[in-house]
Enzyme design. Structure first.
Site, PDB file in Angstrom:
ATOM      1  CG  HIS A  60      -2.008   1.010   1.151  1.00  0.00           C
ATOM      2  ND1 HIS A  60      -3.282   0.791   1.618  1.00  0.00           N
ATOM      3  CD2 HIS A  60      -2.019   2.271   0.653  1.00  0.00           C
ATOM      4  CE1 HIS A  60      -4.020   1.874   1.425  1.00  0.00           C
ATOM      5  NE2 HIS A  60      -3.273   2.788   0.845  1.00  0.00           N
ATOM      6  CG  HIS A  62      -0.913   6.639  -1.818  1.00  0.00           C
ATOM      7  ND1 HIS A  62      -2.066   6.557  -2.572  1.00  0.00           N
ATOM      8  CD2 HIS A  62      -1.233   6.120  -0.610  1.00  0.00           C
ATOM      9  CE1 HIS A  62      -3.040   6.027  -1.840  1.00  0.00           C
ATOM     10  NE2 HIS A  62      -2.565   5.753  -0.642  1.00  0.00           N
ATOM     11  CG  LEU A  63       5.073   4.720  -6.000  1.00  0.00           C
ATOM     12  CD1 LEU A  63       5.537   3.766  -7.094  1.00  0.00           C
ATOM     13  CD2 LEU A  63       6.237   5.062  -5.080  1.00  0.00           C
ATOM     14  NE  ARG A  64       0.766  11.271  -2.759  1.00  0.00           N
ATOM     15  CZ  ARG A  64      -0.329  10.897  -2.131  1.00  0.00           C
ATOM     16  NH1 ARG A  64      -1.333  10.361  -2.795  1.00  0.00           N
ATOM     17  NH2 ARG A  64      -0.468  11.071  -0.849  1.00  0.00           N
ATOM     18  CG  ASN A  94      -4.555   7.926  -4.616  1.00  0.00           C
ATOM     19  OD1 ASN A  94      -3.508   7.287  -4.732  1.00  0.00           O
ATOM     20  ND2 ASN A  94      -4.870   8.563  -3.504  1.00  0.00           N
ATOM     21  CG  ASP A 151      -6.156   3.722  -0.638  1.00  0.00           C
ATOM     22  OD1 ASP A 151      -6.824   3.371   0.338  1.00  0.00           O
ATOM     23  OD2 ASP A 151      -5.186   4.487  -0.560  1.00  0.00           O
ATOM     24  CG  ASP A 304      -2.367   4.775   3.520  1.00  0.00           C
ATOM     25  OD1 ASP A 304      -2.218   5.067   2.312  1.00  0.00           O
ATOM     26  OD2 ASP A 304      -3.296   5.248   4.210  1.00  0.00           O
ATOM     27  N   GLY A 323      -2.592  12.120   5.307  1.00  0.00           N
ATOM     28  CA  GLY A 323      -1.579  11.147   4.893  1.00  0.00           C
ATOM     29  C   GLY A 323      -0.280  11.240   5.672  1.00  0.00           C
TER      30      GLY A 323
HETATM   31  O1  DOR Z   1      -4.376   9.475   4.560  1.00  0.00           O
HETATM   32  C1  DOR Z   1      -4.512   8.993   3.440  1.00  0.00           C
HETATM   33  N1  DOR Z   1      -3.886   9.512   2.373  1.00  0.00           N
HETATM   34  N2  DOR Z   1      -5.339   7.968   3.279  1.00  0.00           N
HETATM   35  C2  DOR Z   1      -5.674   7.501   2.055  1.00  0.00           C
HETATM   36  O2  DOR Z   1      -6.423   6.582   1.989  1.00  0.00           O
HETATM   37  C3  DOR Z   1      -5.140   8.146   0.855  1.00  0.00           C
HETATM   38  C4  DOR Z   1      -3.895   8.840   1.122  1.00  0.00           C
HETATM   39  C5  DOR Z   1      -3.446   9.764   0.040  1.00  0.00           C
HETATM   40  O3  DOR Z   1      -3.536   9.410  -1.142  1.00  0.00           O
HETATM   41  O4  DOR Z   1      -2.940  10.844   0.370  1.00  0.00           O
HETATM   42 ZN    ZN Z   2      -6.933   4.544   1.902  1.00  0.00          ZN
END
Ligand code: DOR
Ligand code: ZN
Length: 432
Positions: A60, A62-64, A94, A151, A304, A323
């Site tokens: 999990h 997020h590489l953005r 996302n 997500d 995450d 996040g």
């Molecule tokens: O805190 C979070 N940030 N929860 C998520 O589910 C998404 C993530 C984000 O993409 O910044």
């Molecule tokens: Zn999430």
């Protein structure tokens, strides 16, 4: 040229390893793991006093990229992963555009070819992750996504979720859900309870998560698919999953280090780096999760990793982004708080942070044995360090753990036979 790692303490009970072993690497593979391997002119790494385990898999992250390169890129996110002791991450969809079509997935694959660690794409469940129209799941599956998830956004429409699960099962993909009933969470910014009242911040009730966990379990039971619940954070959610598992529902879940270590109390100085989805929960929720960790009931640990810029996190708590940047603190925090204290052992960690994610994503995760890919980390249990966000490889400096003093740190990460991270003597160097 072969590389010989000598004298390390190796943990990998799945491959019958626990104790001092030498590891010989040739090319991208492990050539031998034996009690003692004689040096025949190899390149030697002395791991005396160090611990060697398979490098971790974070399912999990997020590489953005594309779209939010100011927060993180594939390059910086993978460097952060390498520094944190990971050989692979699964990238959440996302981005901008959302990974709901082959072009975005192919773009990610291309970008990650040269990255420090392997990247496994996750495709979105719905177009633009809006929760309204299904993505072309078959096409995404063909492009090589390892799971489906919206997500960051919950799939609010149960009919859409049902259809997504049916399609996912046709392509043998797990559905990873971010469980949040938006009608209940609304514009809440922290866990709803005593502390949100005292701090004067709008709360997100535990029920916002639990209702969706319950719904997803019912739908998973109906469709027979594998449901994986992202960042589970409450006692109620845990109970729902336990009951479902007892009934034979194919459900797994992950817990983040921050939900195991922090509570809603941490929000007290309005530090935006404590703002996260799902929110840091009550002391009781945290304690129940730690009990579950101890009892071997947690399937997966995952960061995450959600990097944000300084500006995204600037200003009032209410307006800061949700996040936590987690890749570079996860292993240190888990070791110091849970392994060193005897709550779990190294093999428990491997089960939750290597074997199970590998199994869920159906990716290579054979551990340390002859012929398997040389992905491992060398951990120094004696190394004392302080979490310094300015040393992060990640662009996201948003950590609530800044300034924490820890003992035990990843010092070397090998991915596919190559040393990609070296922190011996505090070098903190990415090599690839
Ligand atoms: O805190 C979070 N940030 N929860 C998520 O589910 C998404 C993530 C984000 O993409 O910044
Ligand atoms: Zn999430």
């Amino acid at each position: 040229m072969k590389t010989l790692i000598k004298n390390g303490r190796v943990y990998d009970s799945k491959n019958g390893l626990e104790g001092k072993y030498d590891i010989l690497i040739e090319g991208n593979k492990i050539f031998a793991v034996e009690k003692e391997i004689k040096d025949q002119g190899y390149q030697i790494i002395d791991a005396e006093g160090k611990i060697i385990i398979p490098a971790l898999i974070d399912m999990h992250t997020h590489l953005r990229e594309p779209g939010y390169e100011e927060k993180e890129t594939v390059k910086t996110g993978c460097e952060a992963a390498a520094a944190g002791g990971f050989s692979a991450v699964a990238a959440m969809p996302n981005t901008k555009p959302i990974a709901d079509n082959p072009a975005v997935v192919e773009h990610l694959k291309l970008k990650s070819e040269k990255a420090a660690v392997r990247v496994y794409p996750i495709g979105s469940i719905t177009q633009d992750s809006k929760g309204e129209v299904l993505s072309e799941i078959g096409t995404l599956a063909k492009t090589g996504v390892k799971a489906l998830s919206d997500d960051g956004n919950p799939v609010m429409n149960s009919e859409i979720m049902r259809r997504a699960m049916e399609y996912a099962s046709a392509f043998d993909l797990p559905v990873i859900d971010h469980c949040e009933d938006e009608n209940l969470s609304q514009d809440g910014v922290m866990h709803e309870g005593y502390h949100s009242t005292i701090f004067g911040l709008k709360g997100i009730p535990a029920a916002a998560e639990e209702i969706m966990v319950a719904r997803d379990i019912v739908l998973a039971e109906m469709t027979g698919i594998h449901l994986h619940i992202a960042h589970l954070s409450t006692e109620g959610s845990l109970n729902l999953v336990k009951e479902a598992k007892a009934r034979g529902v194919n459900v797994t879940f992950e817990v983040t280090p921050h939900h195991l270590l922090l509570t809603d109390q941490a929000v007290e100085d309005y530090n935006p780096d404590t703002k996260v989805h799902p929110p840091l929960r009550s002391e009781r929720d945290k304690n129940v999760l730690v009990e579950a960790l101890k009892a071997g009931q947690i399937d997966v640990l995952a960061t995450d990793h959600a990097p944000h810029t300084y500006e995204d996190k600037l200003g009032e708590f209410d307006y800061a982004a949700f996040g936590i940047s987690g890749l570079e603190t996860a292993l240190g925090l888990l070791y110091y708080n849970f392994i060193k204290t005897g709550i779990i052992d190294w093999n428990d960690l491997l089960r939750m942070y290597y074997y199970k994610p590998g199994e869920i994503l159906k990716i290579e995760s054979e551990g340390l044995k002859q012929g398997s890919r040389a992905d491992f980390l060398i951990f120094n249990p004696e190394r004392e360090w302080t979490v310094d966000k300015n040393k992060f490889k990640s662009k996201g400096k948003n950590t609530p753990f800044a300034g924490w003093n820890l003992k035990g740190k990843n010092e070397i990460t090998f991915v596919g036979g190559k040393m990609v991270y070296d922190d011996r003597g505090g070098k903190n160097e990415i090599l690839y």
